[in-house]
Design a protein around this motif. Structure first.
Motif, PDB file in Angstrom:
ATOM      1  N   VAL B 240      -4.900  -1.519   5.432  1.00 22.64           N
ATOM      2  CA  VAL B 240      -5.585  -1.323   6.701  1.00 22.64           C
ATOM      3  C   VAL B 240      -7.066  -1.667   6.537  1.00 22.64           C
ATOM      4  N   VAL B 241      -7.647  -1.148   5.458  1.00 19.33           N
ATOM      5  CA  VAL B 241      -9.046  -1.434   5.203  1.00 19.33           C
ATOM      6  C   VAL B 241      -9.260  -2.934   5.054  1.00 19.33           C
ATOM      7  N   GLY B 242      -8.391  -3.539   4.264  1.00 22.42           N
ATOM      8  CA  GLY B 242      -8.506  -4.993   4.068  1.00 22.42           C
ATOM      9  C   GLY B 242      -8.381  -5.723   5.390  1.00 22.42           C
ATOM     10  N   ALA B 243      -7.489  -5.226   6.242  1.00 22.36           N
ATOM     11  CA  ALA B 243      -7.260  -5.886   7.521  1.00 22.36           C
ATOM     12  C   ALA B 243      -8.514  -5.810   8.387  1.00 22.36           C
ATOM     13  N   ILE B 244      -9.086  -4.621   8.457  1.00 25.51           N
ATOM     14  CA  ILE B 244     -10.291  -4.483   9.276  1.00 25.51           C
ATOM     15  C   ILE B 244     -11.411  -5.345   8.695  1.00 25.51           C
TER      16      ILE B 244
END
Lengths: 831, 465, 227, 169
Positions: B240-244
């Motif tokens: 999720v962090v990577g996606a954001i």
């Protein structure tokens, strides 16, 4: 306006999807249509609606190697769909090796020769035109007839591969009737173990076998035991029992070889050794056994000759094995030459004696890797030392094969005259007096036209151009011969130089009567019958020969009572039936019963009618004699002295009979130990390391060739199943690789996967580097069996023919070509 | 009066890209279409001959396509999530950027889904997923959550578009029928505005958990297996962090391009980039923290099969990709975003470009090395993408850009009505809000209730302070 | 209910690879060629895997025939989105390639890498298709395939047994690899029956499972070398 | 045409396009048999059992379509003056099989044993083949569709095995 746009869009979407739909329906995306299954099996679908094809299991024999396994072929309609072992066959008991399984790909090989062909254009050019069988046979028959009428029947030569049983009898009979002595069989001596080493020490004409199943200890000297045995399935079965049979003791295997082979991996202990010094190590072990007096004194006293120094009846004294060992093979020297530590040699010797019955096994007669006769004698001497002959779990000599001859026939004077001529290959005379065939001499003799030129050469089941150390020379020899006929079923290297090809059917398409042995020494005769109709327009070579005899007319044609192999099979079984020994194959329980009865003096098989015998043998796959008498010493030790000869009298007679140049040549390479007559030395197991490991700066590595187990036998390798698993231990298939120790590779500066030239003084080939921790430092291992120049899509140009860069040498006694190790170097190159 | 002029200016500037097209636009479209056509050809080739035309093999069964899938789904977090967060946080600087972010989301999800379709050996049997779907499989969780996400994002993109579409219907001369249909009868009554705002706030709240779930579920595709360096509990938040992270980077690039191409310097200002750059820096740190945790746990545990993959990344055959990722995702952004002087528009764009590349490498580094180093020994865990995969990668990117460009030619890429609303109400609203944050004592007290009144009193209020 | 399982005695195994070829012959496995082999796309449902340990001269090489483990808790079936791979009540992990969509999730999820993908349409040169086994389908392009313990043999054997109104005997159903094993190192049978050979052997102190720690509960049991 | 109907029209266009493409993909041609065989007459009037002609139903894995030999068992001499009957003898005289077309077919990846269903489980032919025996003319398509769902529902009802690998191969 709006309407327009709407309609346009409507049409657009409509036509788009419709186009896709149509494209889909009519196969623009072929793999998406769920029909590929049907395509592949279309042949079956035609009759699916009426009657399902009949399905049956047919008995036959696998003849892809010398193993002689019985097979069951699953026949579905008119096609063979699976091969499995025949559970009743004593050799394999329902089991089968990779090669046997792969027979289907041999049968349905799309690159097989599909019918008789005649050459168009120059020899070797590869242009052929199909002709009819009638025409081919008539033309060749005419030529043969003319030659015979000219009184030159001896000018016909036939080169065959290893043949047994009916096929052998038919070729023998054909050449006999025609009147030529030149039936040259490229006979591997492996199944019968007629290797000169054993012949010199034990005599045993029927060959010897190792009782692996019941032995406790195997000392394997680069034997290729699990990879390259003549009957690998039988051996595997025995090995399974050796490891985990019903015995109390789990058998122990020690393997001595420069590379970590499959046998080495499976062994309890792998002893790396400098290439080619196995014989020396054997002598080292012998010296420990002798010095520590651990040998079997009773056996040595009673049944051996030449252990101690001895005096012959003329009063001349000769050195014995003991003297040789103690004088020539002190432990330090052996340790230095072999690279095996002293302590290990001693512990090997003690273990070997302690775990009796155990066997010392050398490479049993294959022609790669140079375990010369003397080395093999040295290894075999260990078996003599511990008195392991004719013992359960030791060395057994094969029982005699029963007779399965063709019906008698008397040759005419033309034939007798032709047969009296000397053989072209010189076998049976002077230097080759110990061997029956010497195919290695063929090229030279033909080129020299000595003692006479050959007019017609028939080649069957042999591919000398691939296997020869000097293929170019052999090709020019073939070019000397006006007519070369090949019976090969595939376009192999030799067949390319033929004038006429009369393609042989393969083993699943023809009759054969095969003879073989179990590893317990029992003889057996198996029957193969065609399980499917010939796939292509091919014929059984035996039937071709008979047909040729037929074309020539009497008296040659009268040599064969029938033109059909089937009839000959039946005729040949009559004497076997009459002998009233043995029985048709049966379940193991039945055999036990038979053995019990016969050993208590009962005649097992009462005289049942021949028809029943025939039906039985055909149904079960063959006949065998389950009873083995280990006390038949005359057969086991059939040397001149009737004893196990550490000092070979046969060798002595051989060398004494040689004259002049021949003698010098034969003795030339044999070293003479200090204080020992050269002739005496030549009769003892004088193990010799061969190529020395001197500091060669140019060729800085030792090249150790080995046979790829899966492709052993080297021919008929157009089988993708086999090619695909050839080098699994280094993750390499479909190309020649070279195994290099990681440290050595580091030193040379090459990495895993690099392409390199492997260069020996004789030539160079390209190979892919495979780092392998099981390779000795400074020794590179090269697999033999790839690199065919011709023969089919899965073999032509796959890898390199390693034989091209190996030095070849003729063995004393047999003249057999041995490919030796040599020095080599690696240089990096591009793929 | 001024407000009206400003409104006209907004409309003129922001509608200009739709109403006027220059030669560069056509050239761009043509070039992109060519690449897309090539991509289609490559896919057709693959469809005809099977996946053998790719560089995939055994044991590397997944390669570029799955990497792209994870990457595109990651990028999709740009829009919806960021815009939703900004909306909920009532960050006023969002007004100019939400639209461009949301468009990225909707467009890019299609390519995420397409990547999966490209990866299928039997795309013709895609309906099997519906017919025989098994909810035990993380892939089906993906299908579900991506479908929801796509629907939600589309709605979330569409709702704020309605007033602008209505504006187009009234102002523009072309494609009137399209705008008419899409405007859904918007007339701009306060009632409609009220409903719209309610709907947008509901969607903004709804879309956040969906977006988080999407990428968590994408990570589950890997984390649910027991393969070394996939089987990790941290994968959900990490993804999720990577996606954001990658989403913001993509957004910055898109904004910079829009600003440059359509001369919207006035709307997409330095402050936007600066704010987003700061946010991106936070994400850099967060991402680095997760990466560190992920690799440290593996290293410390030192299980042989895990270490095999670990070393393959650290100094084995994937070292270039791995250290490339560290460079692009940690070093470059770390330098450019932490420093106020370097956090200029150019600096932000450069860092974002690096992050986009770096995050693609990160996805690759997650997917491939694990497969290339299976537990049982194999020699040939090598993967070299074929021309088909490269073409499809290029095709996907080109197609994405093409769709984006076309979108800007159909709809205003900066939300006109929101800007106008900002001009009209927001200043006052913010002032009121700020005042409401302050302690009541000594605060300027009006008789009227702050929250309802501030809208009308904005100008006077500012004057007072 | 039977639980079919296999025992492989590595002490007897000679790594001859007869099982490998027997499997390919029985199951219509696509034939490979230099290109597919080089690309790492050859299909062997049963494969001989070398483990090389330590350094020269104390190198040990273990050779392990590796069929599908037919785990009791197979990681592959959990991840299949369409249920194309399932474990039967008798413990056989089958692959229904008519349903497979080719996503290759199962191939990546399997820790033993026993699943294979058809990268191209399997083809046989003309004439060679004649040896195809009529009992086994030829797989399509784009689907996954794997070792099935030759379950078509079970289907046939059970069909025959029921038709003849008898119980399925212990030798009625045996996979092709076990049938051909020259060293008689492979055993096959019902692990659920405590009296069967495989059950007895699986209790041996030499018995071990491949990657037992993963909790997949393989039904292929190895017996280690040595005493 | 009003504005509102535009989306509806687009949907219509799309749906009909789908329908056409589906039709293209799955269009099945009507099957025509070489002989207008009357099942009703044979099975009901003459009371000939199905197995008499479709051999292998009870003891084979596969059922079969009758070969010309079986037909000729009765029809070597004319029984009626139907021109259809004459066709049999024509095929026989040309030494050809009658090219019957299959109506019922399980796909290649399915293992189906007739004897297991008929002899062991004692199922009636009509369970799968419908009213075939009552047809007076050959139907142009199978009177009952053989689908996996049909197999499964019956298997579940009768508590037969529903493992995938029991039927699929």
């Amino acid at each position: 306006m709006k309407k327009d746009i709407l309609r346009r869009d409507f049409i657009k979407i409509l036509s788009g999807t419709t186009t896709f739909g149509l494209a889909y329906r009519y196969g623009l995306f072929p793999h998406l249509i769920s029909g590929p299954v049907r395509d592949a099996l279309a042949l079956e679908n035609d009759d699916i609606s009426l009657r399902p094809p009949e399905e049956k299991w047919e008995t036959s024999i696998c003849q892809q190697c010398q193993g002689g396994c019985g097979i069951l072929v699953r026949v579905y309609g008119d096609r063979a769909v699976k091969i499995d072992g025949n559970p009743l066959h004593p050799i394999n008991r329902g089991r089968l090796c990779a090669r046997g399984q792969s027979g289907l790909q041999y049968l349905y090989d799309p690159d097989r020769i599909k019918g008789p062909m005649a050459r168009e254009g120059a020899r070797g050019e590869g242009k052929w035109k199909p002709i009819s069988w009638d025409q081919a046979l008539a033309e060749l028959g005419d030529k043969l007839k003319t030659l015979r009428n000219q009184g030159k029947s001896h000018a016909l030569a036939m080169l065959t591969g290893p043949q047994r049983g009916l096929a052998k009898n038919v070729s023998d009979r054909f050449m006999e009737a025609y009147g030529s002595p030149n039936l040259i069989r490229n006979q591997s001596d492996r199944p019968s173990g007629k290797t000169p080493a054993f012949h010199l020490m034990q005599g045993s004409d029927a060959g010897i076998t190792y009782d692996i199943e019941d032995t406790n200890y195997i000392l394997s000297f680069n034997s290729g035991l699990l990879e390259d045995h003549w009957s690998s399935v039988q051996l595997s079965r025995a090995y399974g029992k050796f490891r985990r049979g019903n015995k109390d003791e789990r058998g122990k295997l020690v393997h001595i070889e420069p590379r970590l082979s499959v046998t080495g991996a499976k062994a309890d202990q792998w002893v790396p050794i400098n290439p080619g010094t196995e014989g020396v190590l054997a002598m080292g072990i012998a010296s420990v056994i002798i010095i520590e007096r651990r040998y079997d004194e009773e056996f040595i006293d009673e049944r051996t000759l030449g252990f101690e120094d001895w005096t012959d009846e003329k009063g001349a004294s000769h050195p014995g094995f003991k003297t040789l060992v103690i004088q020539e093979y002190p432990l330090e020297k052996v340790a230095k030459v072999t690279g095996v530590p002293r302590d290990m040699i001693m512990s090997l010797a003690r273990e070997f004696v302690h775990h009796q019955p155990g066997v010392a096994i050398g490479n049993d007669g294959e022609w790669i890797g140079n375990q010369g006769i003397y080395n093999r004698m040295a290894i075999h001497a260990l078996n003599g030392l511990v008195g392991n002959i004719q013992k359960k779990g030791g060395i057994l000599s094969n029982a005699r094969l029963p007779e399965i001859p063709l019906p008698p026939f008397s040759p005419d004077p033309v034939s007798a005259k032709g047969r009296s001529m000397p053989r072209i290959d010189g076998a049976g005379r002077s230097r080759y007096s110990l061997v029956q065939d010497a195919p290695e001499n063929l090229a030279e003799q033909i080129l020299k036209k000595q003692p006479y030129p050959i007019e017609i050469l028939l080649i069957h089941g042999a591919n000398p151009v691939y296997e020869s150390p000097e293929p170019d020379r052999l090709v020019s020899a073939l070019n000397q011969i006006p007519t070369v006929v090949s019976f090969s079923s595939s376009m192999d290297e030799t067949t390319r130089y033929a004038d006429i090809i009369l393609p042989d059917s393969i083993y699943l398409e023809k009759w054969q009567l095969d003879t073989s042995y179990t590893l317990k020494g029992n003889p057996l005769v198996s029957v193969a019958k065609p399980v499917v109709a010939p796939t292509y327009d091919t014929r059984d070579t035996s039937e071709i020969l008979i047909a040729l005899a037929g074309v020539m007319g009497k008296p040659v044609s009268s040599a064969f009572p029938s033109a059909k192999s089937e009839d000959l099979v039946k005729a040949s079984l009559h004497p076997l039936h009459a002998s009233a020994s043995g029985e048709a194959f049966g379940a193991q329980l039945e055999e036990l019963w038979t053995k019990l009865l016969e050993q208590s003096g009962w005649k097992v098989r009462s005289q049942e009618p021949f028809d029943k015998f025939l039906a039985d043998v055909q149904e079960r796959g063959g006949w065998w004699d389950p009873v083995y008498y280990p006390w038949e010493w005359e057969r086991a030790l059939s040397t001149p002295s009737g004893k196990f000869e550490f000092y070979s009298l046969t060798a002595r007679k051989y060398f004494s009979d040689l004259k002049g140049m021949d003698k010098d040549l034969a003795l030339q390479k044999i070293p003479s130990p200090v204080g020992m007559d050269k002739l005496d030395a030549a009769c003892l197991p004088l193990a010799d390391p061969g190529v020395s490991k001197e500091n060669d700066t140019l060729y800085n590595l030792e090249l150790n060739p080995y046979v790829i187990p899966i492709l052993s036998g080297l021919n008929q390798t157009n089988q993708p199943w086999l090619q695909d698993i050839s080098g699994f231990h280094v993750y390499q298939e479909w190309h020649t690789w070279v195994e290099v120790n990681p440290e050595t590779a580091d030193k040379i500066g090459i990495q895993n996967g690099d392409w390199v030239w492997v260069e020996s003084p004789k030539g160079k080939i390209k190979a892919q580097t495979r780092l392998f921790k099981g390779a000795m430092p400074d020794v590179i291992n090269l697999p033999v069996g790839l690199g065919h120049a011709s023969g089919g899509r899965w073999t032509t140009g796959i890898g390199e023919n390693v034989l091209k860069i190996l030095l070849a040498e003729k063995e004393p006694f047999s003249g057999k070509v041995h490919f030796q190790r040599s020095r080599a170097r690696l240089t990096k190159t591009n793929a | 009066m001024d407000l009206k002029k400003a409104f006209e200016h907004d409309e003129k500037t922001l509608l200009k890209p739709i109403l006027e097209s220059n030669r560069n636009y056509y050239i761009t479209v043509c070039l992109l279409s060519l690449v897309v056509a090539w991509g289609f050809f490559a896919y057709f080739h693959q469809l005809r001959n099977g996946l053998g035309v790719t560089g995939l093999n055994r044991p590397v069964y997944w390669g570029f396509y799955i990497t792209n899938f994870v990457f595109f789904i990651g990028i999709s977090h740009a829009g919806t999530l960021i815009s939703a967060i900004l909306r909920i946080a009532q960050a006023e600087w969002r007004r100019a950027i939400t639209r461009s972010a949301e468009v990225i989301t909707v467009m890019v999800i299609f390519f995420g889904v397409a990547s999966i379709l490209m990866d299928l050996g039997r795309p013709d049997r895609i309906m099997n997923i519906i017919k025989f779907g098994r909810f035990e499989s993380p892939l089906l969780w993906d299908v579900t959550s991506i479908t929801i996400y796509l629907t939600a994002s589309t709605v979330y993109l569409f709702l704020p578009l309605i007033p602008d579409i209505a504006l187009m219907r009234d102002k523009a001369n072309k494609r009137k029928w399209l705008y008419t249909v899409l405007a859904l009868g918007w007339t701009g009554t306060p009632r409609q505005f009220h409903r719209l705002e309610t709907a947008i706030s509901v969607m903004a709240i709804l879309v956040i958990p969906v977006a988080v779930s999407v990428h968590t579920v994408v990570s589950f595709v890997f984390a649910m297996t027991i393969q070394p360096m996939w089987h990790s509990a941290i994968f959900g938040p990490y993804f999720v962090v990577g996606a954001i992270y990658s989403g913001i980077a993509a957004l910055i690039i898109a904004m910079a391009l829009i600003r440059w191409v359509y001369h919207l310097e006035d709307y997409l200002k330095d402050i936007h980039f600066n704010n987003l750059g700061t946010l991106l820096f936070v994400m850099t740190l967060l991402w680095s923290y997760f990466t560190f945790s992920e690799y440290l746990t593996t290293f410390y545990g030192a299980e042989p099969s895990h270490m095999q993959v670990f070393w393959a990344k650290f100094n084995g055959e994937f070292r270039f990709e791995f250290w490339g990722m560290i460079l692009c995702c940690l070093v470059i952004p770390g330098i450019f975003l932490s420093n106020r002087k370097l956090r200029t528009i150019k600096g932000c764009v450069f860092a974002s470009a690096a992050i986009t590349i770096g995050m693609w490498l990160e996805r690759f580094i997650i997917v491939v090395p694990t497969l290339a180093n299976p537990r049982l020994p194999y020699d040939r865990g090598v993967y070299h993408p074929s021309w088909v995969e490269l073409s499809l990668l290029a095709g996907c990117f080109a197609f994405f850009i093409l769709l984006y460009v076309l979108f800007t030619k159909f709809f205003p890429i900066v939300s006109i009505w929101e800007i106008q609303e900002g001009r009209k109400h927001a200043v006052a609203e913010v002032a009121g809000r700020v005042r409401s944050y302050l302690p009541d004592a000594y605060n300027i007290k009006n008789d009227v209730d702050v929250e309802t009144k501030t809208f009308t009193n904005a100008e006077t209020f500012i004057g007072n302070t | 209910m039977a639980k079919w399982g296999m025992v492989i005695d590595l002490d007897k195994c000679t790594a001859c690879q007869a099982c490998v070829v027997a499997c390919q012959a029985e199951n219509n496995v696509p034939i490979s060629n230099p290109e597919t082999a080089k690309a790492g796309r050859s299909i062997h449902w049963l494969e001989m895997i070398p483990f090389v340990d330590d350094e020269y001269p104390h190198v040990r090489m273990r050779l392990l025939p590796r069929p599908c483990m037919h785990c009791e808790n197979p990681p592959c079936i959990k991840v299949c989105p369409v249920g194309a791979t399932q474990i039967s009540s008798e413990g056989i992990v089958g692959q229904i390639n008519a349903r497979c969509i080719g996503c290759r999730y199962c191939t990546t999820a399997c820790p033993y890498t026993v699943k294979y993908f058809n990268w191209f349409k399997p083809e046989w040169p003309k004439g060679m298709e004649r040896y195809l086994n009529p009992d086994v389908t030829v797989r399509y392009n784009g689907v996954v395939e794997k070792c099935t313990f030759c379950h078509h043999r079970l289907q046939k054997a059970r069909d025959l047994a029921q038709y003849e109104h008898r119980e399925l005997g212990p030798d009625d159903y045996i996979p092709a690899c076990v049938q051909t094993c020259p060293a008689e190192a492979m055993y096959f049978g019902d692990l659920g029956n405590p009296k069967s050979t495989v059950s007895i052997l699986s209790q041996s102190k030499r018995a071990f499972l491949l990657m037992e720690d993963l909790g997949t509960h393989p039904k292929v049991i190895y017996l280690s070398e040595g005493v | 045409m009003t504005r509102r109907s535009v989306p509806a029209m687009i949907c219509c266009a799309f749906l009909s396009a789908m329908a056409i493409s589906l039709f293209c993909i799955s269009s099945v041609q009507a099957i025509e048999q070489p002989i207008q065989y009357n099942h009703y007459k044979h099975t009901q009037k003459l009371e000939i059992e199905c197995v008499m002609c479709h051999q292998g139903v009870k003891d084979g894995v596969r059922a079969t379509l009758p070969s010309v030999e079986i037909c000729m068992g009765c029809h070597s001499e004319p029984q009626t003056n139907s021109p259809e009957e004459e066709k049999i003898r024509k095929f026989a005289s040309k030494n050809e099989e009658i090219p019957w077309k299959r109506l019922f077919e399980v796909p290649n990846h399915v293992f189906f044993s007739h004897r297991r269903h008929v002899s062991v489980a004692g199922l009636d032919c009509t369970k799968c083949h419908g009213d075939m025996a009552f047809r007076k003319t050959p139907p142009s398509k199978a009177p009952m569709k053989i689908s996996m769902n049909a197999c499964l529902s019956c298997h579940r009802k009768l508590h037969a095995k529903t493992d995938c690998v029991s039927c699929h191969r």
